[in-house]
Design an enzyme around this catalytic site. Structure first.
Site, short mmCIF file in Angstrom:
data_model
loop_
_atom_site.label_atom_id
_atom_site.label_comp_id
_atom_site.label_asym_id
_atom_site.label_seq_id
_atom_site.Cartn_x
_atom_site.Cartn_y
_atom_site.Cartn_z
N TYR A 138 0.60 -1.39 0.00
CA TYR A 138 0.34 -0.14 0.34
C TYR A 138 1.06 1.29 -0.34
O TYR A 138 0.91 2.08 -0.87
CB TYR A 138 -1.03 0.19 1.38
CG TYR A 138 -1.37 1.49 1.17
CD1 TYR A 138 -2.01 1.41 0.78
CD2 TYR A 138 -1.39 2.11 2.38
CE1 TYR A 138 -3.07 2.69 0.39
CE2 TYR A 138 -2.27 2.80 2.91
CZ TYR A 138 -3.25 4.12 2.13
OH TYR A 138 -3.33 5.33 2.47
N LYS A 176 -15.13 0.34 7.10
CA LYS A 176 -13.45 -0.36 6.75
C LYS A 176 -12.95 -1.30 7.80
O LYS A 176 -12.15 -2.22 7.24
CB LYS A 176 -12.56 0.66 6.75
CG LYS A 176 -13.01 1.90 6.23
CD LYS A 176 -12.05 3.22 6.64
CE LYS A 176 -10.37 2.35 5.79
NZ LYS A 176 -9.41 4.14 6.67
#
Length: 304
Positions: A138, A176
């Site tokens: 990421y 999330k």
């Protein structure tokens, strides 16, 4: 003013969409809903396009009846524990490439989400000129995106502002799951009168920034010069401090349950931003400290 927001059903994107619709003549959200959820857009009165912008040959003219003045690029896979590095990189990088190519044709200013993850385990305070040392896929995708933005800015006379978000928390993040902020996750545990679980021994700290401040940073970026800026408070908050503040706001008295950290290879023990560049070039200074941010958030959740 005509605005396009990618990842607009996600955490930061949806908060931006709700706020920016008051300022826009035309506003469109695009999201493939692989991460974001449509419920985040309750109260949004613009257009919503369900599409994957990481795919080749995105036909923008098919979906938009205007050329945006500003593109807020928030679309991203933000789960740092996502198991498929190849897909993480493909999705995040190719989405941004497509946005930059579209921006060249429309001459839109691009304001995009980067991350404090690009600093890795770097020394603090972390300034925009500090060494970048991403420790997971990421963070590496954000590192590459910054490189791309710099190249497009230099070669195509394109305006690009990158915002290195530190640890963002606040409304519309619940979808999330395990990737939601520790503030949200700890609040859920403590609301059920469970001892909050944090890594040994809670002394690790983060530069925690409230979502309302992040939205404000994006607004300030509309007039800022091209470049990359930290979006943070410039103040450290330990996980023990988070538990302390949550206890105070929620009216509980729960001791932390300390557990082993399974992510030591890439885990950032501490993050803290140098916020001087954002203040001088963007005029951005965070308004919420950890106490006022958590209190506002818990009220929005209906926990107090």
């Amino acid at each position: 003013m005509d605005i396009l927001i990618t990842g607009g059903a996600g955490f930061v994107g949806s908060n931006l969409a709700i706020y920016l619709q008051k300022m826009a003549d035309n506003i469109t959200v695009v999201d493939d809903l692989s991460k974001g959820v449509y419920k985040n857009l309750e109260g949004f009165e613009g257009d919503v396009v369900v599409a994957d912008i990481s795919k080749e040959n995105m036909d923008w003219e098919h979906y938009l009846d205007f050329e945006p003045d500003y593109i807020f690029h928030q679309a991203s896979n933000t789960d740092t524990t996502y198991p498929d590095d190849k897909e993480m990189l493909r999705s995040n990088i190719e989405s941004f490439r497509n946005i930059l190519e579209f921006a060249i044709n429309s001459q839109a200013k691009v304001i995009y989400a980067s991350s404090a993850g690009v600093y890795g385990k770097g020394t603090i305070p972390m300034s925009e000129n500090s060494q970048r040392d991403p420790k997971n896929a990421y963070a590496f995708s954000k590192y590459i995106m910054e490189n791309m933005a710099r190249k497009y800015t230099e070669n195509y006379d394109l305006e690009c502002v990158g915002l290195r978000y530190f640890n963002v928390y606040g409304p519309r993040e619940s979808f999330k799951g395990k990737a939601a902020s520790m503030i949200y996750q700890l609040a859920l545990q403590m609301k059920e009168l469970k001892r909050p679980r944090i890594f040994e021994f809670g002394e690790q700290f983060r530069d925690q920034i409230y979502i309302k401040d992040v939205v404000e940073a994006n607004i300030e970026a509309m007039e800022a010069p091209s470049g990359v800026y930290n979006v943070a408070t410039g103040k450290p908050t330990s996980f023990n401090k988070i538990v302390e503040v949550l206890n105070k706001v929620l009216g509980t008295n729960l001791e932390p349950d300390y557990i082993k950290n399974p992510y030591t290879q890439f885990y950032q023990d501490q993050t803290l931003a140098d916020v001087s560049l954002a203040a001088s070039k963007m005029g951005f200074v965070a308004k919420y400290d950890i106490e006022s941010g958590i209190e506002d958030y818990m009220r929005w959740l209906g926990f107090v």
